[in-house]
Design a protein around this motif. Sequence first.
Motif: not given
Lengths: 234, 565
Positions: B298-312
Motif C-alpha cells: 500500500r502506497i500512501s502519501a499525505r499532501t500539503e493540504r492534508g489529503d491522504v492519497l492511497e493506492r494498493v
Amino acid sequence: MLKPQHDVVGGSRAERLAAARLALAAVETRVGTTREAGDRPRLPLTETLEPLLPEGLQRGTVVSVEGSTSLMLALAAGASREGSWAAIVGMPAVGIVAAARRGIDLARLVLVPHPGTQAVEAAGACVDGMDVTLLGPRLALSDQDRRRLAARARERGSVILASGPWAGAHLTLAVERSAWRGLGAGDGRLRERDLTVAVTGRRSGAVRRVRVTLDADATGMRVATGSRVAEEVA
Amino acid sequence: MSAPVHARGGPATATRRAVLWVPDWPVAAAMREGGWGADAPAAVLHGRGMVAVSAAARASGVRRGHGKRQAQRACPDLAILPYDEGRDAREFEAVAAAAEEVVAGVEISRPGLLMIPAGGAARFHGSEEALAEALVSAVAEASGHECAVGAADGLLAAIMAARASMLVPEGRSAEFLADAPVESLALAAMERRQREGVEDLVSVLGRLGIATLSQFTALPAGDVLARFGPVGRWAHRIGHGEDVRPPVLRRSEEDIEVGYEFEEPAERVEQLTLVAAESSRRLDEALLEAGVRCSRVRISARTERGDVLERVWRTDVGSRAGAFARHMADRVRWQLEGWLSGTGSGPEPAPLTSLTLTAQEVIALGDEQAYLWGGVSGADARAQRTVERMQSLLGPDAVLAVREQGGRSPRDRVLAAPWGQEAVPARNVAHPWPGRIPDPAPATVLPLPEPMQVLDAGGSPVMVDRRLALSAPPTWVRLQADPGKARAAAARRHPAAGHVGDEPTWGEAQPVEAWAGPWPIAERWWSADASRRAYLQVALHRADGGPALLAAFSGGQWWLEALYD
C-alpha cells in the motif's frame, strides 16, 4: 550427455560416429535449431474454426483478419484457454465481455489501448513476450515496421493477429458476408451468425471460401430465454 | 484435562479456556460510536426486530426481538441505533487489544466474545481468579467497556460461565452444563447462519419435550445425527462439553512499513525518483529482516493540504531475487507522479509532505504462494517482464488489466485498471443484473457512444416515448461518416443534404433488415448519475450483411453503443 559416451568408448569407429550424431540430433531437437517448415509447433484453436484453418494456428505466423473483431477474438481464444498469454494493442473499443465469452482468459490478457507514437515498441515487446498479439487497425506502423514485427514473430514463435490488411501476411481472412439470425421486427434478439470468410494463404494459390457459424447456440433453452426477453419488452 | 472419552472417533478434547464476554455488544459498540452514555436506554434495530438492548432499556421493558413500535411503547425515549457488523468488529478491536495486554494470544470468536486458552495465562498470573481480574480491569481501563470473564472446559461451558461470571472448577463442566436449558446451545454458534440452524433445532427439541442439555446429550449420538443431521451432531458434541475445534489464536504484529518525510514538500517529479528508490529499498530490507515476503504494497502519501492519497499495488515478482526493490521503486515513482500531476480522478494535486509504504498479505519466505495466474511458469514470468517493460516504455496507465464486473450495458461490465494496481469492482459480478443486454456480447464497444440517427420509413427520427413505445418501426439508420473519408463527407456537407451547423457528418442512410427492442434500462434513478436508456438491436440490410448494431435512446437522441462485428 556423458553417459552414452562412456558406453560407446569401446565401440568401433562407426558406432561412435552414430552415437555422436544421435547426441547432436537430440541437442538440436531440444534447442529447436532444426525445424522443418511444415512441422512448426501450433497453438490450439477452437473447434468451430477448424474448417477455417485446417492446418491450425502455426506459431511464428502473421494472420490478417479483415472485417470482424469477433473472428480475431475467436482465433486467440483457443490458445488463451490453454494457458497462453495474449496482448491487444491499439484496439480501444474491443469488447472485453465478448473476449471472455469466446474463451479468452482475462487474467492472461494485457491491453494497450493507445500506444500512440510508440506502437512499434509496444507491438515489438508484445511479440517478444506474449504468445498471441492482436494488433488494431490504426496503428502507426510502416511497412518496414510490419516486416520487422513479422520477422520477430517468426523468431520468437508467437502469432500476430492483425486487424485490417497486412502486406506479406501468411494468411488473410477476409469476412465477405455475415448474416445474423434471431432478430425479427421488434422481437427476438441476436442469436447466431454465419460468417463467409475468404481465406487467402501466401503459399496456396486459390482463394478458399469457408462458412463458419459463430455464437452458435442450439437448443430450446435459448429460444425460451429469447421469448422471455420479448415478453419483458412488451 | 478431564475430557469425556467418546466411544467412537478417538478421545474428544475439551480445552480449558477463559471467555471474555461484553454484554449486549452491538448496542455497546453503537452507543460508544454515537457518543451515548452507558446508562442511556438504547437498542440496535436490524430488520424488523431489536438485536441488542442496553441495560437501561431492558430495565424499562424492551426485549430482544421487539419491533420498533413495541419497543418505543415500552420506553418512549429509547434511542434506536442502526445495525452495522463492520462497526461491531471495528469497535471490538479496542477490547481485543486491551485483552492482549494481559495475555499473549486471543481468539475473537465474534464481536463481543473473546477466547483465551486459560492454562498458561492462569499460571502466569497465579490463578484463574487473578487472570479474570486482570482481564476485567485491563478492558475497563483501556476501552471503557464492562466485561465478564468465566472459565471452564469446553466451548459451551466456558461461554455460559462467562455469562454467569463463574470459574467452573476443572472437571466439573459436565455437571455445570447438565441442567442448562437446550436454548443455551445457540450461544456457542458463532455465525448467523449456524445460529439459525441451531435455533430451529432447539425449537424442535422443545416440542419433543427435551428441556435440558442432559436430556439431549443422553440421546444416542447416531440417532441424533440421523434425525437432525450435522447441526444435531454438532449440538450433541457441544452439549457434552466437547470442543469441535481448537482455538485459533491471533498474534498482534506490527505492520511492516517504511515512512519518509519530505523536508520540504515535493512538487517536482525529479525530487521523487530518489525517494521512491530509497524507500523501496528500505521496505525490501525490512521485509528480508522479518523473513517475509508480501504480495501487495500500500502506497500512501499525505499532501500539503492534508489529503491522504492511497493506492494498493500488487507485487507478484515471484521468486526473482533482488527484483522487488527495483519493481517497487518504479511503481512508487509512477504513483507519486500521478498524484503530483493530478491526472487521476483524485483530489486536487498538491505538494506531497510524506510517503508511507506498507506491506500487505505478508507470508513467510519460502512459503509457496498462489499468484493471480497460478504458479510461476516460464511463460508467465516472460509475460510479466514484457508488461513491466511496456509500462516503463509507455507509462503505467497505458497498460491495462481487465476484469468483468456487474452491470447491464456492455460498457459497464468491464473493469479496466493499470496493470498491477488493485481495483475494486463497483458492481458485483455475481449479482443477477436483470434486464442486461443478452448474450452474445458485442465485439466492439465504443469507449464513448457516438450519435447516430434511427429513421422511420418517411425519414423522420424514431422516438421512444415514456411508455417505451416506438413512434414508428425503424427503417433506416445513419451512422457518422468515417473521419478518414473527410473528402467524401465534405461533399455531403451541403445544406441540401440536411446538414446544419456543427452537427456530425452523417454517412449514407442504410436500410434496416431486422430489429429488436426497445429494452429499457433505468439505473440508479435515486442518484446524480441516474441513467435512463432504451436499447435497440439492429441488423443492417447490406450486400455483405455487415455488422449488427446496439443503439441506445437517451435524452431524445440515438447513440451508437456497440457493434456486433
